[in-house]
Design a protein around this motif. Structure first.
Motif, short mmCIF file in Angstrom:
data_model
loop_
_atom_site.label_atom_id
_atom_site.label_comp_id
_atom_site.label_asym_id
_atom_site.label_seq_id
_atom_site.Cartn_x
_atom_site.Cartn_y
_atom_site.Cartn_z
N ALA A 1 -9.88 -28.10 -4.85
CA ALA A 1 -9.82 -28.45 -6.28
C ALA A 1 -8.38 -28.59 -6.76
O ALA A 1 -8.06 -29.49 -7.54
N SER A 2 -7.51 -27.71 -6.30
CA SER A 2 -6.12 -27.70 -6.76
C SER A 2 -5.25 -28.71 -6.02
O SER A 2 -4.11 -28.95 -6.41
N GLY A 3 -5.79 -29.32 -4.95
CA GLY A 3 -5.02 -30.27 -4.17
C GLY A 3 -4.20 -29.62 -3.09
O GLY A 3 -3.46 -30.31 -2.36
N GLU A 4 -4.31 -28.29 -2.95
CA GLU A 4 -3.57 -27.59 -1.90
C GLU A 4 -4.03 -28.05 -0.52
O GLU A 4 -3.24 -28.16 0.42
N THR A 5 -5.33 -28.30 -0.38
CA THR A 5 -5.89 -28.85 0.85
C THR A 5 -6.12 -30.34 0.67
O THR A 5 -6.85 -30.75 -0.23
N GLN A 6 -5.47 -31.16 1.49
CA GLN A 6 -5.64 -32.60 1.46
C GLN A 6 -6.43 -33.01 2.70
O GLN A 6 -5.97 -32.87 3.82
N ALA A 7 -7.64 -33.49 2.48
CA ALA A 7 -8.52 -33.82 3.59
C ALA A 7 -8.27 -35.24 4.09
O ALA A 7 -7.75 -36.10 3.39
N ALA A 8 -8.66 -35.46 5.33
CA ALA A 8 -8.64 -36.79 5.95
C ALA A 8 -10.01 -36.99 6.59
O ALA A 8 -10.17 -36.86 7.80
N PRO A 9 -11.04 -37.28 5.78
CA PRO A 9 -12.42 -37.27 6.27
C PRO A 9 -12.72 -38.33 7.31
O PRO A 9 -12.16 -39.43 7.28
N TYR A 10 -13.62 -37.98 8.19
CA TYR A 10 -14.09 -38.92 9.21
C TYR A 10 -15.00 -39.95 8.57
O TYR A 10 -15.87 -39.62 7.76
N HIS A 11 -14.82 -41.21 8.94
CA HIS A 11 -15.70 -42.28 8.50
C HIS A 11 -16.37 -42.91 9.72
O HIS A 11 -15.72 -43.13 10.75
N VAL A 12 -17.65 -43.17 9.59
CA VAL A 12 -18.41 -43.74 10.70
C VAL A 12 -17.84 -45.10 11.08
O VAL A 12 -17.55 -45.94 10.22
N LYS A 13 -17.66 -45.31 12.38
CA LYS A 13 -17.20 -46.59 12.90
C LYS A 13 -18.41 -47.34 13.46
O LYS A 13 -19.11 -46.84 14.33
N TYR A 14 -18.63 -48.55 12.95
CA TYR A 14 -19.84 -49.28 13.31
C TYR A 14 -19.65 -50.18 14.52
O TYR A 14 -20.62 -50.63 15.13
N ASN A 15 -18.40 -50.49 14.89
CA ASN A 15 -18.11 -51.29 16.08
C ASN A 15 -18.89 -52.60 16.09
O ASN A 15 -19.46 -53.01 17.11
N HIS A 16 -18.95 -53.23 14.93
CA HIS A 16 -19.63 -54.52 14.80
C HIS A 16 -18.66 -55.46 14.10
O HIS A 16 -18.44 -55.35 12.89
N PRO A 17 -18.05 -56.41 14.85
CA PRO A 17 -16.98 -57.25 14.29
C PRO A 17 -17.37 -57.95 12.98
O PRO A 17 -16.58 -57.98 12.03
N LYS A 18 -18.57 -58.54 12.91
CA LYS A 18 -18.96 -59.27 11.71
C LYS A 18 -19.11 -58.32 10.52
O LYS A 18 -18.73 -58.65 9.39
N LEU A 19 -19.69 -57.13 10.78
CA LEU A 19 -19.83 -56.16 9.71
C LEU A 19 -18.46 -55.67 9.25
O LEU A 19 -18.20 -55.58 8.04
N ASP A 20 -17.59 -55.39 10.20
CA ASP A 20 -16.24 -54.93 9.84
C ASP A 20 -15.51 -55.98 9.00
O ASP A 20 -14.81 -55.63 8.03
N GLN A 21 -15.67 -57.24 9.38
CA GLN A 21 -15.02 -58.31 8.63
C GLN A 21 -15.56 -58.40 7.21
O GLN A 21 -14.80 -58.54 6.25
N ALA A 22 -16.90 -58.30 7.08
CA ALA A 22 -17.52 -58.36 5.76
C ALA A 22 -17.08 -57.19 4.89
O ALA A 22 -16.79 -57.36 3.70
N VAL A 23 -17.04 -56.00 5.47
CA VAL A 23 -16.62 -54.82 4.72
C VAL A 23 -15.18 -54.97 4.26
O VAL A 23 -14.84 -54.68 3.10
#
Length: 288
Positions: free
Chosen positions: A200-222
Motif C-alpha cells: 500500500a505504501s509503495g515500499e514493495t514494488q512488484a513485477a508480476p508474472y503475465h501469462v505468455k501465450y506464444n501465439h504470434p497473431k495474438l501477440d500482434q493483436a494485443v
C-alpha cells in the motif's frame, strides 16, 4: 465542470506523483458503494470459494465490520477495517469466484471492483492444498493490477496431506509477496498485515508474472490494441488486460470503452464532457 470534480482531478494528479500516497479511485469506489471517508487505504479481499477467505476477513477486522448489498445488486457485500502502523485500512470482501471473466454476477462484481475501484492492495486468498486450481484467479488478478499480496492459507492442511509449498519460490515466480497463513489460528496474520502495508505504501514494488501465450497473431493483436488503448486512455494501468478482454468479446469492457466508463480512470472531466458513445468509440480507434 463542477467544483467537486475539479477537486477529484487535482487529488488524482497529486497522488500520481506521490510514491507513498493511496492509488485507489475514490470517485469510482463511491459509485461502487464504498465510502473512503476517514480511511487511508482500501484493500480488496479476493479468492476462490472455500479457501478460508471469510476467516481471513474476520481475523483481520474483528468486530469492525458490517454487511450490505452491492449497489443495484442482490449480492451481499462485507466491509471491515483495521489499523496498522499509522494508517487505517478499509477491507472489502469480494464475492468468492474462480475467475474474473464476468460470466456470473459474482465475477462481474469482483472484476469491476479491482478494475474500476483500483484498490491500493488486492489480497488473493489461496488454498495451499489446491494451489494449481487457485492460481487461475491469481493470474487473472495479476493481469489487472500489480498491487497484489497472495495469502497462502491452510498450510496446516497441506502439511497433513504431505504437500509442501515453497512460498519464497512462489513469490519469485509470481513477482508479488506470498504470505503463508493458518487464518483460523491467527498464524501468519502479522506477516500478512506487514505485506499489505508495504504494498500500500509503495515500499514493495512488484513485477508480476503475465501469462505468455506464444501465439504470434495474438501477440500482434494485443500489441496493436494496447497502443490504441494507451493513446486513448493515457496512464490506464491495465491496458494489456483490457486488450485481452476486448479480443475475447467481453461485452462489459466493450461498453466501458464505448460509453467512456473506462476513461474515468484517466480522463479528466473536461475531456469527457459532451462525448457520446460514437465519439468515444471513434477516439479509441475500435470498430464497435
Amino acid at each position: 465542470m463542477k467544483k467537486n470534480n475539479q477537486v477529484e482531478i487535482i487529488e488524482s494528479q497529486d497522488q500520481a506523483g506521490c510514491a507513498t500516497c493511496p492509488v485507489h479511485h475514490a470517485a469510482n469506489l463511491k459509485k461502487l458503494g464504498v465510502d473512503m471517508g476517514n480511511w487511508d487505504f482500501v484493500v480488496a479481499l479476493a479468492g476462490n470459494p472455500n479457501t478460508g477467505k471469510s476467516t481471513v476477513f474476520n481475523a483481520l477486522t474483528g468486530l469492525r465490520q458490517h454487511t450490505g448489498n452491492w449497489p443495484g445488486k442482490t449480492v451481499t457485500r462485507a466491509e471491515g477495517g483495521f489499523d496498522y502502523g499509522e494508517n487505517r485500512y478499509k477491507l472489502v470482501d469480494l464475492p468468492g469466484t474462480y475467475s474474473l471473466l464476468a460470466t456470473s454476477l459474482d465475477e462481474e462484481i469482483a472484476r469491476d471492483f479491482i478494475l474500476f475501484g483500483q484498490p491500493d492492495v488486492t489480497v488473493v486468498v489461496v488454498d495451499a492444498t489446491r494451489l494449481e486450481r487457485n492460481l487461475n484467479l491469481v493470474l487473472q488478478v495479476l493481469e489487472i493490477t500489480h498491487r497484489v499480496v497472495i495469502c497462502l492459507n491452510l498450510v496446516d492442511e497441506a502439511e497433513r496431506h504431505n504437500i509442501a509449498v515453497d512460498h519464497r519460490r512462489l513469490a519469485r515466480d509470481l513477482g508479488v509477496p506470498v504470505v503463508p497463513t493458518i487464518a483460523r489460528y491467527d498464524e501468519g496474520l502479522e506477516d500478512l498485515l506487514a505485506a499489505i502495508s508495504e504494498v500500500a505504501s509503495g515500499e514493495t514494488q512488484a513485477a508480476p508474472y503475465h501469462v505468455k501465450y506464444n501465439h504470434p497473431k495474438l501477440d500482434q493483436a494485443v500489441t496493436q490494441l494496447v497502443k490504441q488503448i494507451e493513446e486513448s486512455f493515457p496512464d490506464v494501468p491495465n491496458a494489456r488486460w483490457v486488450a485481452l478482454r476486448l479480443l475475447d468479446g467481453d461485452e462489459k469492457i466493450i461498453e466501458a470503452v464505448k460509453n467512456g466508463d473506462l476513461g474515468e480512470l484517466t480522463y479528466n472531466v473536461e475531456e469527457m464532457d459532451g462525448l457520446g458513445v460514437d465519439t468515444v468509440a471513434l477516439k479509441s480507434g475500435f470498430s464497435l
